[in-house]
Scaffold this motif. Structure first.
Motif, short mmCIF file in Angstrom:
data_model
loop_
_atom_site.label_atom_id
_atom_site.label_comp_id
_atom_site.label_asym_id
_atom_site.label_seq_id
_atom_site.Cartn_x
_atom_site.Cartn_y
_atom_site.Cartn_z
N VAL A 117 0.78 -1.09 0.01
CA VAL A 117 0.01 -0.15 -0.11
C VAL A 117 0.81 1.26 0.15
CG1 VAL A 117 -1.78 1.20 1.14
CG2 VAL A 117 -1.98 -1.21 1.25
N ARG A 125 2.67 2.63 -3.47
CA ARG A 125 1.81 2.98 -4.60
C ARG A 125 1.42 4.42 -4.43
NH1 ARG A 125 -0.17 -1.83 -6.61
NH2 ARG A 125 1.61 -3.42 -6.27
N THR A 158 -1.22 7.74 -5.09
CA THR A 158 -2.57 7.88 -5.09
C THR A 158 -3.07 7.85 -6.37
OG1 THR A 158 -1.97 9.57 -3.13
CG2 THR A 158 -4.14 9.87 -4.39
N VAL A 198 -4.71 -1.25 -6.53
CA VAL A 198 -4.04 -2.23 -5.73
C VAL A 198 -4.84 -3.60 -5.63
CG1 VAL A 198 -3.33 -3.00 -3.38
CG2 VAL A 198 -2.82 -0.74 -4.12
N HIS A 208 -6.56 3.93 3.55
CA HIS A 208 -5.64 4.03 2.43
C HIS A 208 -5.99 3.56 1.20
CE1 HIS A 208 -3.37 4.10 6.46
NE2 HIS A 208 -2.38 4.49 5.65
N LEU A 209 -7.18 2.73 0.96
CA LEU A 209 -7.70 2.43 -0.28
C LEU A 209 -9.06 2.79 -0.41
CD1 LEU A 209 -6.27 -1.40 -0.61
CD2 LEU A 209 -5.08 0.71 -1.22
N ARG A 221 -5.63 3.64 -4.65
CA ARG A 221 -4.57 4.02 -3.72
C ARG A 221 -5.29 5.57 -2.81
NH1 ARG A 221 -2.27 5.62 0.66
NH2 ARG A 221 0.04 5.35 0.86
N ASP A 224 0.59 8.42 6.20
CA ASP A 224 0.27 8.97 4.97
C ASP A 224 0.53 10.53 4.66
OD1 ASP A 224 -0.20 7.17 2.82
OD2 ASP A 224 -2.39 7.47 2.92
#
Length: 280
Positions: free
Chosen positions: A138, A141, A143, A147, A185-186, A196, A233
């Protein structure tokens, strides 16, 4: 208060520690050892939110168990499902006031509704080896990147070679996709497509992440370069801003001056009362 986010993290820096760190570092599962609740369950953030809204912060483990199994606060249809939910939540979050990781989570939980998904993820990452091994899938990757479950299957295979069969890897990868979606996050773009996004970082989540790094031996500026900090993040400048906010709120003690960073955790690492968590 914004500061220069480009400072080299290798700069000599120090941390001020005014409280003893007990042996709670053992609560952080060793990353190289296989195992973890993610092989059979997602991190269950909505269930955790409901549970913590109903159980007092100083309640012993037995009260959490009673609430889930006897009172059925999570509205499970069978006793077996209630027992399963209790066991999995305990594996991810301890549900024990004598646990440093869980006590710190509860310290910040009521006043940080926005940060609850990230707080839950950080605690689960500390407890779950497989979930932690999946983090690079995660975090590396950009934005908007896609994924997939196969990405997680590959990292499980590579990190724990020969440990999990094809079926377990597939099940686990589905759980991991869901867990990283729950944390923010996803994001879902269709029934099988995850892209992402960016998680919501709050001062509470930042304080918890720094505490985890401290327990593993990081100090000063290096606290902002750990896996725990990466999961927040945000860039280093924003993380420092959040640290100042956390310090003003009394969550941590943070100072940055002349290339030196000082961080202390007198509140989060306060001594335990002798009877804390004694009634199980």
């Amino acid at each position: 208060m914004a500061i220069n986010g480009r400072r080299d993290p290798r700069v000599v820096s120090v941390a001020v520690l005014e409280e003893p760190v007990e042996d709670h570092v053992v609560e952080i599962a060793r990353a190289e050892v296989p195992g973890g609740a993610s092989t059979s369950q997602t991190i269950m953030i909505s269930s955790l939110q409901r549970l913590l809204a109903l159980v007092p912060a100083d309640a012993p483990t037995s009260v959490y168990r009673y609430a889930i199994i006897e009172d059925n606060v999570l509205a499970k249809q069978t006793v077996g499902a209630r027992q399963w939910a209790y066991w999995q939540l305990k594996r991810f979050y301890r549900l024990d006031p004598s646990s440093l990781l869980f006590r710190a989570l509860r310290d910040m939980w009521p006043e940080d509704a926005e940060g609850q998904p990230l707080l839950a993820l950080l605690c689960a990452l500390a407890r779950d080896r497989v979930l932690r091994a999946s983090a690079p899938v995660v975090m590396e990757r950009p934005t908007g990147a896609t994924v997939s479950g196969s990405d997680f299957e590959s990292v499980i295979h590579d990190t724990f070679p020969g440990v999990y069969g094809d079926k377990t890897r597939r099940t686990t990868s589905g759980n991991l996709v869901s867990s990283w979606t729950q944390s923010g996050h996803l994001h879902s773009e269709g029934p099988r497509r995850r892209v992402r996004g960016r998680a919501t970082c709050t001062p509470g989540a930042l304080a918890y992440a720094l505490m985890l790094g401290h327990l593993q031996g990081a100090r000063g500026e290096l606290l902002f370069a750990t896996l725990w900090a990466q999961v927040l993040d945000q860039g280093i400048s924003h993380l420092h801003d959040q640290a100042f906010s956390a310090s003003r709120s009394g969550l941590i003690d943070f100072r940055s001056f002349g290339g030196v960073v000082e961080v202390a955790f007198r509140g989060l690492l306060r001594p335990f009362d002798p009877g804390e968590g004694a009634t199980r």
